[in-house]
Design an enzyme around this catalytic site. Structure first.
Site, PDB file in Angstrom:
ATOM      1  CD  GLU A 179       0.954   1.493   0.327  1.00  0.00           C
ATOM      2  OE1 GLU A 179       0.236   1.791   0.913  1.00  0.00           O
ATOM      3  OE2 GLU A 179       1.532   1.762  -1.044  1.00  0.00           O
ATOM      4  CG  LEU A 203      -0.816   7.001   0.526  1.00  0.00           C
ATOM      5  CD1 LEU A 203      -0.578   7.844  -0.665  1.00  0.00           C
ATOM      6  CD2 LEU A 203      -2.451   6.646   0.424  1.00  0.00           C
TER       7      LEU A 203
END
Ligand code: PDD
Length: 286
Positions: A179, A203
């Site tokens: 990410e 996340l």
């Protein structure tokens, strides 16, 4: 400015955070951020659910129910007259004296909760023009699913990107893209949209969740599949997503243009679908 401190809305100047707070001593805490448009929260339930889920993963018990928290947050944006802005919530394991790595008895040491607001208008120019990113190794721990206040790995990566003139850091583990330092990352290749699946390495972004939902509803092919740095180099489009950035085109990576070096039609369509979803809840935003 008013803030939430534990169960109450108080003036910011009234808040006393103890130097022995475990949030300060150990970064032993979690946080979340939710955005409001036109004075109305977007995806409040999802953000509150994630806060409670992060808390559960580190055995923290919030001092209120989800419903009570939502009411407090709604009151907070009202009293602070937040039209379009962000609310940061933070929960720590409380004041542990003497300092000790072990969790204190939660019966004796209550957690400490705070929430603050900031007015942040949408950055339409940035969303149209896109941002630049730098590739940085993902040096974080293996529980990136917890929205922890321990953000050193993230902020070091972001700083690395800034030093090299980039806006955001795209993180990878052994060549597999995970990410960004403060957002999820996506690529589009041959009209298929890819992003890393949820799990312990990223996340579970709420914006990601919403984008997946609107894309699937619109019949756009999406795959929650990890991709590599090699794939990234050949991508037609790359973008990041977060509560504060929505869907943000990444037009340059390590100084090289992605596709034509400007926002592509794939991300533009997703931006519109996301805005439609926001407007359904919060009313017209432009
Ligand atoms: N960051 N990944 C990381 C590491 C993040 O910090 C964030 C959000 C996201 C996107 O999650 P969401 O779509 O739920 O905002 C992904 C927020 C904005 C922050 O820390 O300020």
């Amino acid at each position: 400015m008013k803030v939430i401190w534990n169960n109450e809305i108080v003036e910011r100047s009234e808040v006393k955070i103890d130097m022995e707070d475990r949030g300060y001593q150990f970064a032993d805490g979690i946080y979340d951020v939710v955005r409001a448009y036109n004075g109305k929260f977007f995806t409040l339930d999802e953000h509150v659910d994630r806060l409670f889920s992060s808390a559960e993963k580190i055995e923290l018990i919030l001092p209120f129910t989800k419903e009570e928290l939502k009411q407090l947050l709604s009151k907070l944006i009202q009293v602070n007259e937040i039209d379009t802005g962000n609310v940061y919530m933070q929960l720590t394991r409380g004041i542990g004296i003497p300092r000790n790595h072990s969790y204190p008895d939660p019966e004796l040491v209550p957690p400490v909760f705070t929430a603050t607001t900031t007015l942040v208008p949408r950055d339409q120019i940035k969303m149209d023009q896109g941002m630049s990113a730098i590739i940085v190794p993902d040096l974080r721990w293996l529980r990136c699913d917890i929205k922890s206040t321990s953000l050193l790995g993230n902020i070091m990566a972001k700083h690395e990107a800034h030093k090299k003139g980039g806006d955001e850091a795209i993180l990878h583990r052994d060549g597999v893209v995970t990410e960004c330092s403060s957002s999820n990352v996506w690529m589009i290749k041959n009209d298929v949209i890819y992003t890393h699946p949820d799990g312990n390495l990223v996340l579970p972004g709420i914006t990601k969740l919403m984008l997946l939902k609107v894309a699937r509803k619109a019949g756009i092919p999406v795959k929650e599949e990890a991709f590599t740095l090699e794939n990234l180099k050949e991508a037609d489009e790359v973008f990041a997503s977060s509560t504060t950035m929505e869907a943000m085109p990444i037009t340059f990576i390590d100084g090289n243009p992605v596709g034509q070096g400007k926002r592509g039609s794939g991300v533009e369509r997703l931006q519109q679908l996301y805005v439609d979803a926001v407007e359904e809840v919060c009313g017209k935003i432009r």
